[in-house]
Design a protein around this motif. Structure first.
Motif, PDB file in Angstrom:
ATOM      1  N   PHE A  77       0.833  -1.205   0.000  1.00 35.37           N
ATOM      2  CA  PHE A  77       0.000   0.000   0.000  1.00 35.37           C
ATOM      3  C   PHE A  77       0.862   1.247   0.000  1.00 35.37           C
ATOM      4  O   PHE A  77       2.019   1.226   0.423  1.00 35.37           O
ATOM      5  CB  PHE A  77      -0.955   0.010   1.198  1.00 35.37           C
ATOM      6  CG  PHE A  77      -0.257   0.071   2.531  1.00 35.37           C
ATOM      7  CD1 PHE A  77      -0.068   1.282   3.182  1.00 35.37           C
ATOM      8  CD2 PHE A  77       0.219  -1.084   3.137  1.00 35.37           C
ATOM      9  CE1 PHE A  77       0.580   1.343   4.407  1.00 35.37           C
ATOM     10  CE2 PHE A  77       0.869  -1.036   4.365  1.00 35.37           C
ATOM     11  CZ  PHE A  77       1.050   0.175   5.001  1.00 35.37           C
ATOM     12  N   ASP A  78       0.289   2.340  -0.485  1.00 35.25           N
ATOM     13  CA  ASP A  78       0.945   3.640  -0.485  1.00 35.25           C
ATOM     14  C   ASP A  78       0.620   4.301   0.854  1.00 35.25           C
ATOM     15  O   ASP A  78      -0.524   4.660   1.114  1.00 35.25           O
ATOM     16  CB  ASP A  78       0.431   4.493  -1.650  1.00 35.25           C
ATOM     17  CG  ASP A  78       1.113   5.842  -1.758  1.00 35.25           C
ATOM     18  OD1 ASP A  78       1.782   6.263  -0.796  1.00 35.25           O
ATOM     19  OD2 ASP A  78       0.967   6.483  -2.808  1.00 35.25           O
ATOM     20  N   ALA A  79       1.627   4.441   1.690  1.00 36.36           N
ATOM     21  CA  ALA A  79       1.423   4.995   3.026  1.00 36.36           C
ATOM     22  C   ALA A  79       0.984   6.457   3.002  1.00 36.36           C
ATOM     23  O   ALA A  79       0.476   6.965   4.000  1.00 36.36           O
ATOM     24  CB  ALA A  79       2.708   4.862   3.842  1.00 36.36           C
ATOM     25  N   TYR A  80       1.153   7.125   1.862  1.00 35.56           N
ATOM     26  CA  TYR A  80       0.808   8.541   1.750  1.00 35.56           C
ATOM     27  C   TYR A  80      -0.262   8.792   0.692  1.00 35.56           C
ATOM     28  O   TYR A  80      -0.475   9.926   0.280  1.00 35.56           O
ATOM     29  CB  TYR A  80       2.055   9.370   1.428  1.00 35.56           C
ATOM     30  CG  TYR A  80       3.115   9.242   2.488  1.00 35.56           C
ATOM     31  CD1 TYR A  80       3.123  10.073   3.593  1.00 35.56           C
ATOM     32  CD2 TYR A  80       4.103   8.266   2.382  1.00 35.56           C
ATOM     33  CE1 TYR A  80       4.084   9.946   4.581  1.00 35.56           C
ATOM     34  CE2 TYR A  80       5.076   8.134   3.373  1.00 35.56           C
ATOM     35  CZ  TYR A  80       5.055   8.968   4.464  1.00 35.56           C
ATOM     36  OH  TYR A  80       6.013   8.836   5.438  1.00 35.56           O
ATOM     37  N   GLY A  81      -0.905   7.724   0.238  1.00 40.51           N
ATOM     38  CA  GLY A  81      -1.899   7.855  -0.816  1.00 40.51           C
ATOM     39  C   GLY A  81      -2.964   6.788  -0.707  1.00 40.51           C
ATOM     40  O   GLY A  81      -3.136   6.166   0.345  1.00 40.51           O
ATOM     41  N   SER A  82      -3.646   6.535  -1.813  1.00 36.53           N
ATOM     42  CA  SER A  82      -4.780   5.609  -1.787  1.00 36.53           C
ATOM     43  C   SER A  82      -4.524   4.286  -2.500  1.00 36.53           C
ATOM     44  O   SER A  82      -5.375   3.409  -2.466  1.00 36.53           O
ATOM     45  CB  SER A  82      -5.996   6.287  -2.425  1.00 36.53           C
ATOM     46  OG  SER A  82      -5.695   6.622  -3.774  1.00 36.53           O
TER      47      SER A  82
END
Length: 106
Positions: free
Chosen positions: A34-39
């Motif tokens: 997963f993108d820790a700063y996005g979706s």
């Protein structure tokens, strides 16, 4: 050293190389990135250590879809210069795709 394709990650996919689940209508999702700063989220069903590439169901980008993704490219995505944006959910347990309840077709 790779922060996504660790020895532990590679071991998870020993029985799930490319095309091992292509005839399954409900493949087993082995790992989640997963993108820790996005979706964006990648639900990975197969992996090739030779190409460092995975086959996954990708959500949270322009549209949700099945496709191939380079872990080398994902590892190069950084936030604030040297903080990796893409992480592996180390608490994720393998489940059938339908159990994710994403309401998407295989």
């Amino acid at each position: 050293m790779s922060h996504l394709a660790t020895p532990e990650f590679k071991k998870l996919f020993e029985k799930y190389p490319f095309y091992s689940q292509e005839n399954s209508s409900d493949p087993l999702v082995i790992a989640k990135l997963f993108d820790a700063y996005g979706s964006a989220t990648w639900y990975i069903t197969e992996y090739s250590p030779i190409e460092n590439t995975a086959f996954a169901y990708i959500t949270g980008l322009a549209h949700d879809e099945w496709g191939y993704v380079s872990l080398t490219e994902l590892e190069s995505i950084m936030f604030a210069s040297q903080v990796p944006r893409i992480e592996r959910d180390v608490h994720f347990k393998s489940v059938k795709f339908s159990e994710l309840k994403l309401n998407k077709a295989c």
